[in-house]
Write a protein that holds these residues in place. Structure first.
Motif, PDB file in Angstrom:
ATOM      1  N   GLU A  27       0.855  -1.170  -0.002  1.00 25.25           N
ATOM      2  CA  GLU A  27      -0.057  -0.022   0.020  1.00 25.25           C
ATOM      3  C   GLU A  27       0.814   1.274  -0.107  1.00 25.25           C
ATOM      4  OE1 GLU A  27      -2.773   2.027   3.406  1.00 25.25           O
ATOM      5  OE2 GLU A  27      -3.359  -0.085   2.793  1.00 25.25           O
ATOM      6  N   HIS A 217      -8.087   4.944  -0.435  1.00 24.47           N
ATOM      7  CA  HIS A 217      -6.822   5.071   0.586  1.00 24.47           C
ATOM      8  C   HIS A 217      -6.099   6.430   0.243  1.00 24.47           C
ATOM      9  CE1 HIS A 217      -5.775   0.399   0.191  1.00 24.47           C
ATOM     10  NE2 HIS A 217      -6.341   0.816   1.504  1.00 24.47           N
ATOM     11  N   THR A 298     -12.241   0.160   4.721  1.00 26.58           N
ATOM     12  CA  THR A 298     -10.991   0.085   5.276  1.00 26.58           C
ATOM     13  C   THR A 298     -10.992   0.782   6.412  1.00 26.58           C
ATOM     14  OG1 THR A 298     -10.328   0.827   2.834  1.00 26.58           O
ATOM     15  CG2 THR A 298      -8.640   1.061   4.699  1.00 26.58           C
ATOM     16  N   HIS A 300      -7.927   2.055   8.946  1.00 27.71           N
ATOM     17  CA  HIS A 300      -6.344   2.554   9.242  1.00 27.71           C
ATOM     18  C   HIS A 300      -6.102   3.023  10.496  1.00 27.71           C
ATOM     19  CE1 HIS A 300      -4.826   2.611   4.839  1.00 27.71           C
ATOM     20  NE2 HIS A 300      -5.059   1.374   5.187  1.00 27.71           N
ATOM     21  N   ASN A 324      -1.367  -7.487  11.641  1.00 25.61           N
ATOM     22  CA  ASN A 324      -0.908  -8.002  10.162  1.00 25.61           C
ATOM     23  C   ASN A 324      -1.046  -9.517  10.509  1.00 25.61           C
ATOM     24  OD1 ASN A 324       1.242  -5.275   9.829  1.00 25.61           O
ATOM     25  ND2 ASN A 324      -0.730  -5.543   9.123  1.00 25.61           N
ATOM     26  N   GLN A 327      -3.996 -11.162  10.078  1.00 29.20           N
ATOM     27  CA  GLN A 327      -4.465 -11.032   8.753  1.00 29.20           C
ATOM     28  C   GLN A 327      -3.598 -12.086   8.040  1.00 29.20           C
ATOM     29  OE1 GLN A 327      -3.027  -7.266   7.757  1.00 29.20           O
ATOM     30  NE2 GLN A 327      -5.021  -6.368   7.745  1.00 29.20           N
ATOM     31  N   GLU A 422      -8.654  -4.441   5.434  1.00 25.41           N
ATOM     32  CA  GLU A 422      -8.157  -4.141   3.712  1.00 25.41           C
ATOM     33  C   GLU A 422      -8.950  -5.081   3.196  1.00 25.41           C
ATOM     34  OE1 GLU A 422      -6.675  -1.577   3.202  1.00 25.41           O
ATOM     35  OE2 GLU A 422      -5.100  -1.340   4.663  1.00 25.41           O
ATOM     36  N   PHE A 433      -4.218  -8.951  -1.463  1.00 26.35           N
ATOM     37  CA  PHE A 433      -4.906  -7.386  -1.302  1.00 26.35           C
ATOM     38  C   PHE A 433      -5.366  -6.770  -2.546  1.00 26.35           C
ATOM     39  CE2 PHE A 433      -3.062  -8.589   2.908  1.00 26.35           C
ATOM     40  CZ  PHE A 433      -4.251  -8.318   3.616  1.00 26.35           C
ATOM     41  N   ARG A 437      -1.947  -3.388   2.135  1.00 24.99           N
ATOM     42  CA  ARG A 437      -2.544  -3.199   3.377  1.00 24.99           C
ATOM     43  C   ARG A 437      -1.656  -2.289   4.161  1.00 24.99           C
ATOM     44  NH1 ARG A 437      -1.082  -8.887   6.767  1.00 24.99           N
ATOM     45  NH2 ARG A 437       0.957  -9.116   5.888  1.00 24.99           N
ATOM     46  N   GLN A 438      -2.177  -1.631   5.426  1.00 25.72           N
ATOM     47  CA  GLN A 438      -1.299  -0.865   6.236  1.00 25.72           C
ATOM     48  C   GLN A 438      -0.190  -1.846   6.894  1.00 25.72           C
ATOM     49  OE1 GLN A 438      -3.393   1.250   9.294  1.00 25.72           O
ATOM     50  NE2 GLN A 438      -1.806   3.007   9.124  1.00 25.72           N
TER      51      GLN A 438
END
Length: 445
Positions: A27, A217, A298, A300, A324, A327, A422, A433, A437-438
């Motif tokens: 991202e 985003h 989304t 964040h 993460n 995820q 995400e 993705f 993704r963040q």
């Protein structure tokens, strides 16, 4: 004048994003908003994709579900979810009563697409009713069905799934009253058809989705910047309404009111509304747009730097890294035929075995923000749920939505909520993705 008109025509005919953005696992930190299509370009794009979906998805799902006739009914300003998704770019609502019939004659022949209504639907359905010859619309529909003598007549009724419950009692009564008695016993639920139609993503949709995600985003990046937030001055609700105003400027829609929350050292829970954003705060946002009929969803996180800081505390950075990891655990559980409930249980077990404290509440996304298809957990139910019993299918898009909790040493061991969300695409083999993704906290000076 001819030169001016020719230039204007060329401008209209050329899509604003002729070179679409490809899917990416990374991202961008602060992307620019991609060019936005004009109203005409949007309608042309939507119509092209709808035609493709009707040509390819409908035959596939009818044959997979073993249904040879599907009846859909909607009324003006009361469109059921499936019919609403089948209206072309110029028909924004059903007219009076709109009846759609899909019939698969078998033997590899094309599926018939008929409209029993006074108005055509962008040439995507064949008009099949002449009111001058048969004034009764319901009788006309019944005659069409009787002539085709289907083995199964699917109508959208479902107690579990709102997307498949579009047939109202009044319309069902009118329909069955004129249907020959021998055919009434052949009526079945169209639940499987409705869900499969709405959840399936086509190649053309996925070619557009990264640009749509990038747009979302980019707007989040603007919101989480000094352009919008002045620490010690700006409130959470001011950022929420900035989102809404920004979308008005862009000509886009939010499918839910954006959220902004604040977690602060020494304060329990999430601060919202009139609370002023301060240095040292961990900010959370939940934001989604609708563009070209596809939705984003989304979440964040951002950290507001204190004077002299150049990065967020290690404990906060580790908290996002933990989410993460959750995820990743969930992405590994996607498999065709596996239920949402099984994916949830497997992902939670893997995350917990790694010492994480997860809560998973992921869902399909596409033509609706909280889309059709099996859910993978709910924030208020981390056990098996009837809405998660269905199987995961290939060519579906997902909102990988979850959180993990962690004690932050720099905040005195305070338990902090690291929410992440995400959007991703499952092709039947792997999940990717759509626009990354963040993986690092956004920093606000």
């Amino acid at each position: 004048m001819r030169h001016v008109l020719a230039a204007a025509a060329a401008l209209v005919a050329t899509p604003a994003f002729a070179a679409p953005i490809g899917m990416s696992e990374t991202e961008q930190a602060a992307p620019a908003v991609p060019p936005i299509l004009s109203a005409r370009e949007r309608a042309e794009t939507e119509n092209r994709i709808l035609a493709e979906r009707l040509d390819t998805v409908i035959p596939a799902i009818m044959r997979a579900e073993g249904i040879d006739l599907w009846l859909l009914v909607a009324r003006e300003y009361f469109e059921e979810p499936v019919v609403a998704s089948m209206l072309d770019g110029e028909n924004m609502h059903a007219r009076r009563r709109t009846i759609l019939i899909f019939h698969d004659p078998g033997e590899g022949k094309p599926v018939e697409r008929l409209t029993v209504s006074r108005y055509g639907l962008g040439g995507l359905f064949m008009p099949a009713w002449d009111p001058a010859k048969q004034p009764d619309q319901w009788q006309a529909a019944a005659d069409i069905i009787a002539l085709r003598n289907p083995a199964k007549i699917a109508v959208n009724v479902s107690d579990l799934h709102q997307f498949a419950d579009g047939m109202t009692v009044s319309q069902y009564d009118k329909f069955t009253a004129v249907l020959p008695s021998a055919l009434r016993s052949r009526i079945v639920s169209g639940e499987g058809l409705a869900i499969r139609w709405l959840e399936t993503r086509t190649p053309s949709e996925m070619a557009l989705y990264p640009t749509i995600e990038r747009t979302a985003h980019a707007v989040i990046a603007e919101a989480f910047s000094r352009k919008v937030i002045t620490p010690g001055v700006t409130t959470a609700e001011q950022v929420q309404w900035w989102y809404r105003d920004r979308l008005l400027q862009l000509g886009l829609d939010a499918w839910f009111h954006p959220s902004i929350g604040i977690q602060r050292q020494g304060v329990k829970g999430m601060l919202e509304g009139p609370e002023v954003i301060q240095p040292g705060d961990l900010l959370w946002t939940d934001f989604g747009i609708t563009y070209l009929r596809l939705n984003t969803d989304t979440q964040h996180l951002a950290y507001v730097l204190k004077p002299g800081e150049t990065d967020a505390p290690t404990g906060l950075r580790q908290g996002l890294a933990n989410s993460n990891k959750v995820q990743d655990a969930l992405l590994r559980q996607f498999a065709v035929g596996r239920s949402g409930n099984e994916a949830l249980a497997r992902a939670r077990a893997e995350a917990q075995a790694a010492g994480l404290d997860p809560s998973i509440y992921s869902h399909p996304i596409g033509l609706h923000g909280h889309g059709a298809g099996p859910s993978i957990g709910f924030w208020d139910n981390q056990n098996a749920d009837p809405r998660g019993e269905a199987a995961i299918h290939a060519n579906t898009a997902w909102s990988i939505e979850l959180t993990s909790y962690a004690a932050v040493p720099e905040w005195g061991g305070q338990r902090v909520d690291f929410r992440a969300e995400e959007n991703a695409f499952f092709d039947g083999k792997s999940v990717r993705f759509i626009d990354g993704r963040q993986t690092s906290l956004t920093l606000i000076p």
